[in-house]
Design a protein around this motif. Structure first.
Motif, PDB file in Angstrom:
ATOM      1  N   UNK A  30      -6.155   1.109  23.944  1.00 57.61           N
ATOM      2  CA  UNK A  30      -7.422   1.931  24.810  1.00 57.61           C
ATOM      3  C   UNK A  30      -7.542   3.254  24.027  1.00 57.61           C
ATOM      4  N   UNK A  31      -6.398   3.933  23.570  1.00 60.35           N
ATOM      5  CA  UNK A  31      -6.915   5.216  22.847  1.00 60.35           C
ATOM      6  C   UNK A  31      -6.645   5.220  21.403  1.00 60.35           C
ATOM      7  N   UNK A  32      -6.829   3.979  20.578  1.00 61.58           N
ATOM      8  CA  UNK A  32      -7.107   3.849  19.313  1.00 61.58           C
ATOM      9  C   UNK A  32      -5.782   3.063  18.674  1.00 61.58           C
ATOM     10  N   UNK A  33      -4.852   3.776  17.903  1.00 58.05           N
ATOM     11  CA  UNK A  33      -4.094   2.902  17.312  1.00 58.05           C
ATOM     12  C   UNK A  33      -2.623   3.665  17.731  1.00 58.05           C
ATOM     13  N   UNK A  34      -1.494   2.793  17.805  1.00 60.60           N
ATOM     14  CA  UNK A  34      -0.225   3.149  17.942  1.00 60.60           C
ATOM     15  C   UNK A  34       0.640   2.571  16.654  1.00 60.60           C
ATOM     16  N   UNK A  35       1.143   3.200  16.198  1.00 61.23           N
ATOM     17  CA  UNK A  35       2.328   2.919  14.914  1.00 61.23           C
ATOM     18  C   UNK A  35       3.444   2.886  15.280  1.00 61.23           C
ATOM     19  N   UNK A  36       4.537   1.625  14.911  1.00 60.78           N
ATOM     20  CA  UNK A  36       5.958   1.583  15.187  1.00 60.78           C
ATOM     21  C   UNK A  36       6.234   1.075  13.997  1.00 60.78           C
ATOM     22  N   UNK A  37       7.531   1.483  13.728  1.00 53.97           N
ATOM     23  CA  UNK A  37       8.533   0.860  12.811  1.00 53.97           C
ATOM     24  C   UNK A  37       9.618   0.075  13.217  1.00 53.97           C
ATOM     25  N   UNK A  38       9.950  -1.100  12.660  1.00 50.93           N
ATOM     26  CA  UNK A  38      11.008  -1.830  12.807  1.00 50.93           C
ATOM     27  C   UNK A  38      12.192  -2.031  12.071  1.00 50.93           C
ATOM     28  N   UNK A  39      13.237  -1.643  12.167  1.00 48.39           N
ATOM     29  CA  UNK A  39      14.235  -1.902  11.073  1.00 48.39           C
ATOM     30  C   UNK A  39      14.925  -3.124  11.110  1.00 48.39           C
ATOM     31  N   UNK A  40      15.548  -3.277   9.775  1.00 44.40           N
ATOM     32  CA  UNK A  40      16.268  -4.607   9.374  1.00 44.40           C
ATOM     33  C   UNK A  40      15.541  -5.847   9.352  1.00 44.40           C
ATOM     34  N   UNK A  72      13.414  -0.222  17.107  1.00 44.88           N
ATOM     35  CA  UNK A  72      12.168   0.451  16.664  1.00 44.88           C
ATOM     36  C   UNK A  72      12.011   1.898  16.978  1.00 44.88           C
ATOM     37  N   UNK A  73      11.331   2.556  16.212  1.00 46.68           N
ATOM     38  CA  UNK A  73      10.482   4.133  16.553  1.00 46.68           C
ATOM     39  C   UNK A  73       9.198   4.154  16.408  1.00 46.68           C
ATOM     40  N   UNK A  74       8.865   4.911  17.224  1.00 48.67           N
ATOM     41  CA  UNK A  74       7.209   5.320  17.429  1.00 48.67           C
ATOM     42  C   UNK A  74       7.111   6.239  16.407  1.00 48.67           C
ATOM     43  N   UNK A  75       5.886   6.063  15.838  1.00 42.86           N
ATOM     44  CA  UNK A  75       5.585   7.105  14.717  1.00 42.86           C
ATOM     45  C   UNK A  75       4.357   7.997  15.290  1.00 42.86           C
TER      46      UNK A  75
END
Length: 76
Positions: A30-40, A72-75
């Motif tokens: 709803x507020x736009x875009x959320x970015x996450x990075x997933x390892x391995x 994962x980590x949120x960016x």
């Protein structure tokens, strides 16, 4: 990391860094875009995700549900 738009109601773009096996996901919300990075994440899994008929369903079943394999980590 270079991102590519995908056809999904949940996911806007998918990126990948082959050197670090890091998958980047930009989710629509709803507020736009959320970015996450997933390892391995191996290249073959990234390719299967991008080529899936339903990118969101594939992501949920093969990556999101397996946080012990793909932490994962949120960016931002």
């Amino acid at each position: 990391m270079k991102y590519t738009p995908v056809d999904s109601s949940q996911i806007a773009e998918v990126g990948y860094d082959a050197e670090t096996y890091t998958l980047g996901i930009k989710f629509k919300n709803r507020s736009g875009i959320s970015e996450y990075h997933y390892a391995n994440v191996k290249p073959s899994l990234h390719e299967a995700l991008v080529g899936a008929i339903s990118v969101g369903k594939f992501f949920g079943e093969h990556i999101k549900s397996k946080t012990e394999l793909y932490p994962f980590t949120k960016q931002g």
